[in-house]
Motif scaffolding. Structure first.
Motif, PDB file in Angstrom:
ATOM      1  N   LEU A 256      41.976  49.454  38.211  1.00  0.00           N
ATOM      2  CA  LEU A 256      41.054  49.440  37.070  1.00  0.00           C
ATOM      3  C   LEU A 256      40.094  48.252  37.177  1.00  0.00           C
ATOM      4  O   LEU A 256      38.892  48.386  36.921  1.00  0.00           O
ATOM      5  CB  LEU A 256      41.838  49.366  35.762  1.00  0.00           C
ATOM      6  N   GLY A 257      40.626  47.091  37.561  1.00  0.00           N
ATOM      7  CA  GLY A 257      39.785  45.902  37.685  1.00  0.00           C
ATOM      8  C   GLY A 257      38.720  46.048  38.752  1.00  0.00           C
ATOM      9  O   GLY A 257      37.621  45.477  38.628  1.00  0.00           O
ATOM     10  N   TRP A 258      39.010  46.805  39.801  1.00  0.00           N
ATOM     11  CA  TRP A 258      38.029  47.030  40.869  1.00  0.00           C
ATOM     12  C   TRP A 258      37.039  48.135  40.505  1.00  0.00           C
ATOM     13  O   TRP A 258      36.013  48.294  41.165  1.00  0.00           O
ATOM     14  CB  TRP A 258      38.737  47.329  42.191  1.00  0.00           C
ATOM     15  N   MET A 259      37.379  48.951  39.485  1.00  0.00           N
ATOM     16  CA  MET A 259      36.371  49.812  38.889  1.00  0.00           C
ATOM     17  C   MET A 259      35.448  48.906  38.050  1.00  0.00           C
ATOM     18  O   MET A 259      35.614  47.696  38.051  1.00  0.00           O
ATOM     19  CB  MET A 259      37.033  50.888  38.021  1.00  0.00           C
ATOM     20  N   GLU A 260      34.522  49.472  37.324  1.00  0.00           N
ATOM     21  CA  GLU A 260      33.600  48.626  36.557  1.00  0.00           C
ATOM     22  C   GLU A 260      34.000  48.609  35.089  1.00  0.00           C
ATOM     23  O   GLU A 260      34.683  49.514  34.603  1.00  0.00           O
ATOM     24  CB  GLU A 260      32.162  49.166  36.708  1.00  0.00           C
ATOM     25  N   ASP A 261      33.606  47.556  34.399  1.00  0.00           N
ATOM     26  CA  ASP A 261      33.788  47.475  32.955  1.00  0.00           C
ATOM     27  C   ASP A 261      32.993  48.616  32.320  1.00  0.00           C
ATOM     28  O   ASP A 261      31.768  48.682  32.448  1.00  0.00           O
ATOM     29  CB  ASP A 261      33.263  46.121  32.464  1.00  0.00           C
ATOM     30  N   PRO A 262      33.666  49.551  31.612  1.00  0.00           N
ATOM     31  CA  PRO A 262      32.919  50.671  31.027  1.00  0.00           C
ATOM     32  C   PRO A 262      31.876  50.218  30.004  1.00  0.00           C
ATOM     33  O   PRO A 262      30.938  50.957  29.711  1.00  0.00           O
ATOM     34  CB  PRO A 262      34.014  51.526  30.372  1.00  0.00           C
ATOM     35  N   GLY A 263      32.040  49.005  29.488  1.00  0.00           N
ATOM     36  CA  GLY A 263      31.060  48.503  28.537  1.00  0.00           C
ATOM     37  C   GLY A 263      29.890  47.787  29.180  1.00  0.00           C
ATOM     38  O   GLY A 263      28.977  47.321  28.478  1.00  0.00           O
ATOM     39  N   ARG A 264      29.879  47.710  30.500  1.00  0.00           N
ATOM     40  CA  ARG A 264      28.780  47.013  31.185  1.00  0.00           C
ATOM     41  C   ARG A 264      27.466  47.771  30.999  1.00  0.00           C
ATOM     42  O   ARG A 264      27.406  48.995  31.185  1.00  0.00           O
ATOM     43  CB  ARG A 264      29.105  46.871  32.671  1.00  0.00           C
ATOM     44  N   ALA A 265      26.424  47.041  30.686  1.00  0.00           N
ATOM     45  CA  ALA A 265      25.114  47.665  30.457  1.00  0.00           C
ATOM     46  C   ALA A 265      24.495  48.117  31.773  1.00  0.00           C
ATOM     47  O   ALA A 265      24.824  47.620  32.849  1.00  0.00           O
ATOM     48  CB  ALA A 265      24.193  46.670  29.759  1.00  0.00           C
ATOM     49  N   GLY A 266      23.577  49.063  31.673  1.00  0.00           N
ATOM     50  CA  GLY A 266      22.852  49.525  32.861  1.00  0.00           C
ATOM     51  C   GLY A 266      23.651  50.511  33.688  1.00  0.00           C
ATOM     52  O   GLY A 266      24.745  50.941  33.312  1.00  0.00           O
ATOM     53  N   ALA A 267      23.085  50.885  34.823  1.00  0.00           N
ATOM     54  CA  ALA A 267      23.729  51.862  35.706  1.00  0.00           C
ATOM     55  C   ALA A 267      24.642  51.148  36.694  1.00  0.00           C
ATOM     56  O   ALA A 267      24.336  50.052  37.154  1.00  0.00           O
ATOM     57  CB  ALA A 267      22.665  52.663  36.460  1.00  0.00           C
ATOM     58  N   TRP A 268      25.779  51.774  37.019  1.00  0.00           N
ATOM     59  CA  TRP A 268      26.681  51.246  38.049  1.00  0.00           C
ATOM     60  C   TRP A 268      27.485  52.388  38.658  1.00  0.00           C
ATOM     61  O   TRP A 268      27.636  53.451  38.067  1.00  0.00           O
ATOM     62  CB  TRP A 268      27.589  50.145  37.513  1.00  0.00           C
ATOM     63  N   ASP A 269      27.990  52.139  39.850  1.00  0.00           N
ATOM     64  CA  ASP A 269      28.655  53.194  40.634  1.00  0.00           C
ATOM     65  C   ASP A 269      29.737  52.552  41.494  1.00  0.00           C
ATOM     66  O   ASP A 269      29.440  51.764  42.384  1.00  0.00           O
ATOM     67  CB  ASP A 269      27.608  53.884  41.519  1.00  0.00           C
ATOM     68  N   ARG A 270      31.007  52.854  41.201  1.00  0.00           N
ATOM     69  CA  ARG A 270      32.122  52.307  42.001  1.00  0.00           C
ATOM     70  C   ARG A 270      32.909  53.475  42.587  1.00  0.00           C
ATOM     71  O   ARG A 270      33.236  54.440  41.888  1.00  0.00           O
ATOM     72  CB  ARG A 270      33.039  51.448  41.138  1.00  0.00           C
ATOM     73  N   ARG A 271      33.214  53.376  43.890  1.00  0.00           N
ATOM     74  CA  ARG A 271      33.937  54.463  44.565  1.00  0.00           C
ATOM     75  C   ARG A 271      35.092  53.883  45.353  1.00  0.00           C
ATOM     76  O   ARG A 271      34.907  52.986  46.171  1.00  0.00           O
ATOM     77  CB  ARG A 271      32.990  55.228  45.480  1.00  0.00           C
ATOM     78  N   GLY A 272      36.293  54.403  45.065  1.00  0.00           N
ATOM     79  CA  GLY A 272      37.476  53.856  45.717  1.00  0.00           C
ATOM     80  C   GLY A 272      38.435  54.930  46.169  1.00  0.00           C
ATOM     81  O   GLY A 272      38.287  56.115  45.850  1.00  0.00           O
ATOM     82  N   LEU A 273      39.453  54.506  46.912  1.00  0.00           N
ATOM     83  CA  LEU A 273      40.471  55.406  47.443  1.00  0.00           C
ATOM     84  C   LEU A 273      41.826  54.744  47.268  1.00  0.00           C
ATOM     85  O   LEU A 273      41.995  53.561  47.572  1.00  0.00           O
ATOM     86  CB  LEU A 273      40.216  55.678  48.932  1.00  0.00           C
ATOM     87  N   VAL A 274      42.799  55.504  46.755  1.00  0.00           N
ATOM     88  CA  VAL A 274      44.167  55.021  46.606  1.00  0.00           C
ATOM     89  C   VAL A 274      45.050  55.837  47.536  1.00  0.00           C
ATOM     90  O   VAL A 274      45.090  57.071  47.435  1.00  0.00           O
ATOM     91  CB  VAL A 274      44.652  55.157  45.146  1.00  0.00           C
ATOM     92  N   VAL A 275      45.727  55.157  48.442  1.00  0.00           N
ATOM     93  CA  VAL A 275      46.545  55.824  49.457  1.00  0.00           C
ATOM     94  C   VAL A 275      48.010  55.610  49.118  1.00  0.00           C
ATOM     95  O   VAL A 275      48.494  54.473  49.082  1.00  0.00           O
ATOM     96  CB  VAL A 275      46.237  55.265  50.863  1.00  0.00           C
ATOM     97  N   GLY A 276      48.707  56.697  48.846  1.00  0.00           N
ATOM     98  CA  GLY A 276      50.147  56.618  48.571  1.00  0.00           C
ATOM     99  C   GLY A 276      50.912  57.353  49.643  1.00  0.00           C
ATOM    100  O   GLY A 276      50.337  58.035  50.482  1.00  0.00           O
ATOM    101  N   HIS A 277      52.220  57.223  49.628  1.00  0.00           N
ATOM    102  CA  HIS A 277      53.051  57.997  50.543  1.00  0.00           C
ATOM    103  C   HIS A 277      53.187  59.421  50.005  1.00  0.00           C
ATOM    104  O   HIS A 277      53.052  59.659  48.794  1.00  0.00           O
ATOM    105  CB  HIS A 277      54.435  57.364  50.663  1.00  0.00           C
TER     106      HIS A 277
END
Length: 959
Positions: A123-144
């Motif tokens: 969640l911390g590596w995603m963006e603050d949903p309250g942040r103003a302006g446009a933003w784009d975060r893309r991640g991958l979570v690898v589990g077994h």
């Protein structure tokens, strides 16, 4: 978790809460657990403590508090990212606290704490949903595989909703049954209520049923029925406003569904227009979770990147990939998080791909997280074992068969290449092969044993996966149902049942009893250690068990075997017969027995078919995997490849790499067969780098002429090296001395090494070691002044005979490496190198620096341990650290980088000790080698030609 009565379950919950309150005061001991259980029992049943099974509660809590979990590792790119998640932001959370409460009723506090930390990081590596302006975060979570990724993203959804994400879309597989299963899980973990086709809240469940904060009712646009996906009828009556409660959409990865959702978002949710006249959502932050992110989401079309580095704007991505990206591109504020156990295809996504309509591709440019598994997880490394010089040492659960097809693989009950109208027949009869008959009997015994152990209220399943064709599955279903029906009649009516009972008893006593004893010795403290049941107790349960067993098909043209949740208190006992629907994502509750034949050999596809990995509390010893020799070998490769790529990830994460760096590394990694070349998005040849890798020959020829040539090649290298610099080299390692039997040369020029690879013939089935590629790589690196000065060692010290090499150099004891008895077309062994050998060229300072780096990276992840026992801190350096220190040095330790220094280890293997019939008459050694390449930033790569037609013929079609 075992099934408990209501009183016992309540006492367990109270006792665990009491222990949580005390855990900061000191260690949780068995005595403390007993004390808290006694208190809890007196609260739950005052004056009638017998209503609580205190022994069972104590045993369960001891198991929970014995559990351990390694740490997650991750890498992130913080470009244009603002750190935001802190304690103050968590104070008013409501969804997460009730989800955590639900988890703590059935999981250890250790596991819940680990999930809490893991989801905080994501969640911390995603963006603050309250942040103003446009933003784009893309991640991958690898589990077994089957290790709890759904629990992780359920927790992430709860926290995202608490933080202010307003639209939450889950892409839940390609089929209705998987979408429905995911919907049900999220109703339990997030919504708190059961959805219905008419949109009414049917009843409170999961997080909603225990009375905590039941005013939280997130909106949901989809429902749990098989037809509950997002549709136009729902869309017409759906009005979205940026209110307090978020909206959840659980949808299939289907182009029609995604197109429908996209149109609805643009028409009903979009509130702004960009400079090109396109409508977009400016005010509502989006979280899009892509479950099984490597499947269907990846654009398999090749997008041309121009010489200026800019992508072709006219490129048309594949349908599903295109629509996912368009949905993302319609939101100004968005976070995309993919979840998968097999990330290879995602890593191959080009980082520059972009079109005006779709926006950037789905490469996880912002972050990648590797989830650790808890100690009670049973994954590929435990089932099949990792390679060691002594071979693999997995759990004894695999039963190999070959009676499904003729020797040439063309005929029989289920040959590798059969048509969609194939009629399965064994020995010309409309009947199951003996191996499948045994597998069904094995499942019946497992169900009976679980009943006898008090697990009768839990589901039990068997998987039969032998064909992707629906018509052929139908025939298999008919044959299995007929076989089960006859067993039922014989045993429940007592007609002609003596012979069948004798067969079942023989299978129980010859297979189950010894396996249970063997498994018990391999389980951890956090796992319930089974004991073998007497036959009489199993026999007593057989009639009822057989009466309960159902045989079902799971495919696109049959009712899906998904109603575990809908059966109420009744525990299902299901034999599920299917193909691709069973292959990915779908969880078969209580999976005990698997019968598995499949031709594909792509790592990611095979790995996903491993539905038998996961958690098997109290019945792991009853589980069986019936499959072929070839697939056992391939699953071994999978375990090794996954371990290698995770180790590579940990190394790079520790050094501060970002996802783009890891993507480049994996794309040039010599683990070739990770995924379909289509998913690699290339019709061109692969560009490989061996820098930072260890390669060793574990598949060698049986042909005497080739073996003689390889021996001659080794002798030529030895002669060219001249007199050895050291005989029986010795090294100081901390407080100990290490000694090798053999000879060592320093400063051997690259030409000699390249000539050696030029003449040495590696086996075509050696998955990574290709001597022609190694020759080209060494020569290419030498032009950049790297790999120019080699250390060469000729090592013995085994238990074999002596052999004299060029220059009169004699190895008194050749190395012993036992051949894999199940592989006859080559001399296949486990690992070649002893772990200490790779550090033979390091001085004490470099060795100590490599050990320090190894300890720093040490992560006891249960999903990667071959025996489930929590390992102690390492006292020798691992391979990645050795290669890193050799190539890049350590300024803090005064170790200079030496990227010019490669290491070639030559091993004469004694053919008489191989245990191979093909080598029985051979006296001269079988030459094998290991080559350790230092880490390098040179970027030198060599080309590997991919023949797509041959690939498809050998490895099967892409899924």
């Amino acid at each position: 978790m075992p099934e408990f009565s209501t009183s016992t379950a309540t006492a367990l919950s109270i006792a665990q809460s009491l222990l949580v309150a005390d855990q900061d005061k000191g260690p949780i001991t068995a005595a403390l657990i007993t004390e808290k259980v006694n208190i809890a029992a007196s609260v739950v049943a005052p004056g009638n403590e017998g209503a609580v099974d205190k022994d069972a509660v104590i045993a369960e809590l001891i198991r929970r508090y014995s559990q351990w979990i390694g740490r997650d590792t991750g890498m992130s790119d913080t470009t244009d990212h603002e750190a935001w998640l802190n304690a103050a932001r968590k104070k008013d959370w409501r969804c997460w606290p009730r989800y955590r409460d639900m988890l703590e009723r059935k999981m250890s506090v250790t596991a819940v704490d680990a999930l809490d930390k893991s989801t905080d990081r994501i969640l911390g590596w995603m963006e603050d949903p309250g942040r103003a302006g446009a933003w784009d975060r893309r991640g991958l979570v690898v589990g077994h595989v089957q290790s709890g990724k759904t629990a992780n993203y359920s927790g992430l959804i709860c926290k995202a909703a608490d933080s202010g994400y307003k639209i939450i879309i889950i892409l839940a597989g390609l089929h209705n049954n998987l979408r429905s299963q995911t919907q049900i899980r999220l109703e339990e973990g997030f919504l708190g209520y059961e959805t219905s086709a008419n949109g009414d809240i049917v009843k409170l469940i999961g997080v909603g049923e225990h009375g905590r904060d039941f005013e939280i009712k997130p909106n949901c646009a989809t429902n749990r029925t098989n037809t509950g996906d997002f549709n136009t009828k729902i869309a017409k009556h759906l009005a979205i406003t940026p209110e307090q409660r978020p909206w959840l959409f659980v949808v299939k990865k289907h182009k029609v569904v995604l197109e429908r959702l996209l149109k609805w978002i643009r028409g009903h949710v979009a509130d702004a227009t960009d400079e090109h006249g396109k409508r977009f959502v400016s005010n509502l932050p989006l979280l899009l979770i892509d479950d099984e992110a490597d499947h269907a989401s990846v654009d398999t079309g090749e997008q041309h990147i121009g010489a200026d580095g800019k992508p072709d704007e006219d490129h048309e991505p594949k349908a599903i990939n295109s629509r996912i990206r368009k949905i993302l591109n319609t939101f100004a504020k968005k976070a995309y998080v993919g979840y998968t156990a097999t990330p290879f295809a995602n890593i191959f996504i080009h980082r520059q791909n972009e079109t005006p309509e779709e926006g950037p591709d789905l490469f996880p440019q912002s972050f990648i997280v590797n989830l650790a598994a808890p100690s009670n997880y049973v994954g590929p490394a435990r089932v099949f074992g990792l390679q060691t010089p002594e071979g693999r040492s997995g759990l004894p659960l695999t039963r190999v068969f070959q009676d499904h097809a003729s020797d040439d693989g063309r005929d029989g009950w289920m040959p590798a290449k059969h048509q969609k109208d194939h009629a399965p027949a064994h020995m010309g009869q409309d009947a199951l092969p003996p191996s499948l008959r045994e597998a069904v009997r094995s499942f019946v015994l497992a169900c009976a044993a679980r009943e006898a152990r008090g697990q009768g209220a839990q589901h039990s399943s068997m998987l039969v996966h032998v064909t992707r064709f629906t018509l052929v599955q139908k025939e298999v279903h008919r044959q299995v149902e007929d076989f089960v029906q006859k067993m039922k009649l014989r045993i429940t009516r007592g007609i002609d049942h003596e012979a069948l009972l004798d067969e079942l008893r023989a299978l129980w006593e010859s297979d189950f009893v010894p396996t249970t004893e063997a498994i018990a010795s391999k389980l951890t403290e956090s796992e319930e250690k089974p004991s073998a049941l007497p036959w009489a107790e199993v026999l007593a349960k057989l009639p009822d068990v057989l009466s309960d067993i159902e045989v079902r098909m799971v495919n696109g043209k049959a009712k899906d075997a998904l109603d575990y949740a809908e059966e109420g208190a009744k525990a299902l006992k299901v034999i599920a017969i299917g193909g691709d629907k069973l292959a990915r994502g779908l969880t078969l509750e209580g999976l005990c027995t698997s019968y598995f034949v499949r031709t594909t050999k792509m790592y990611d596809t095979l790995m996903q078919m491993g539905r038998w990995f996961g958690y098997r509390p109290g019945y792991i010893d009853l589980c069986r995997l019936y499959t072929t020799e070839e697939l056992v070998e391939w699953f071994g490769h999978i375990a090794d490849a996954s371990e290698e790529l995770r180790e590579e990830f940990d190394t790079m994460a520790e050094s501060g790499a970002i996802p783009r760096d890891y993507g480049l590394r994996v794309q040039s990694h010599p683990v070739l067969l990770v995924t379909s070349p289509l998913k690699m998005r290339t019709a061109k040849n692969l560009q490989l780098s061996f820098s930072g890798d260890l390669l060793e020959t574990v598949s060698m020829h049986n042909d005497g002429k080739i073996l003689d040539q390889n021996l001659d090649t080794a002798n030529k290298l030895i002669a060219a090296c001249g007199a050895p610099d050291e005989t029986n080299p010795e090294r100081v390692r901390g407080t100990q001395n290490q000694q090798w039997e053999g000879f060592l040369w320093n400063d051997v020029p690259a030409d000699h090494i390249a000539d050696f690879f030029e003449s040495f013939i590696t086996h075509p089935k050696a998955r990574k070691v290709n001597s022609a590629l190694l020759r080209d790589f060494v020569r290419s690196m030498a032009t950049t002044n790297e790999l120019t000065s080699w250390t060469v060692a000729l090592l013995g010290g085994g238990s074999g005979d002596k052999h004299t090499f060029a220059g009169g150099l004699t190895i008194d004891r050749m190395t012993k490496r036992t051949a894999d008895k199940d592989i006859s077309d080559r001399y296949a062994i486990g690992r070649l190198l002893s772990p200490r050998d790779e550090a033979i060229d390091l001085d004490d300072a470099a060795w100590s620096a490599a050990l320090a780096r190894t300890k720093k990276m040490f992560n006891p992840d249960a999903g990667r341990q071959k025996n489930g026992v929590k390992p102690s801190e390492p006292d020798t350096p691992n391979g990645p650290s050795i290669r890193f220190i050799r190539g890049k040095g350590s300024e803090a330790d005064g170790v200079a980088p030496a990227p010019q220094r490669g290491l070639l280890l030559l091993y004469p293997l004694d053919p008489q000790q191989a245990g191979s019939e093909a080598l029985a008459d051979r006296k001269n050694p079988v030459m094998a080698f290991g080559v350790s390449f230092p880490s390098s930033d040179s970027g030198v790569k060599v080309e590997y030609a991919v023949d797509h037609l041959l690939w498809t013929q050998e490895y099967g079609p892409a899924d």
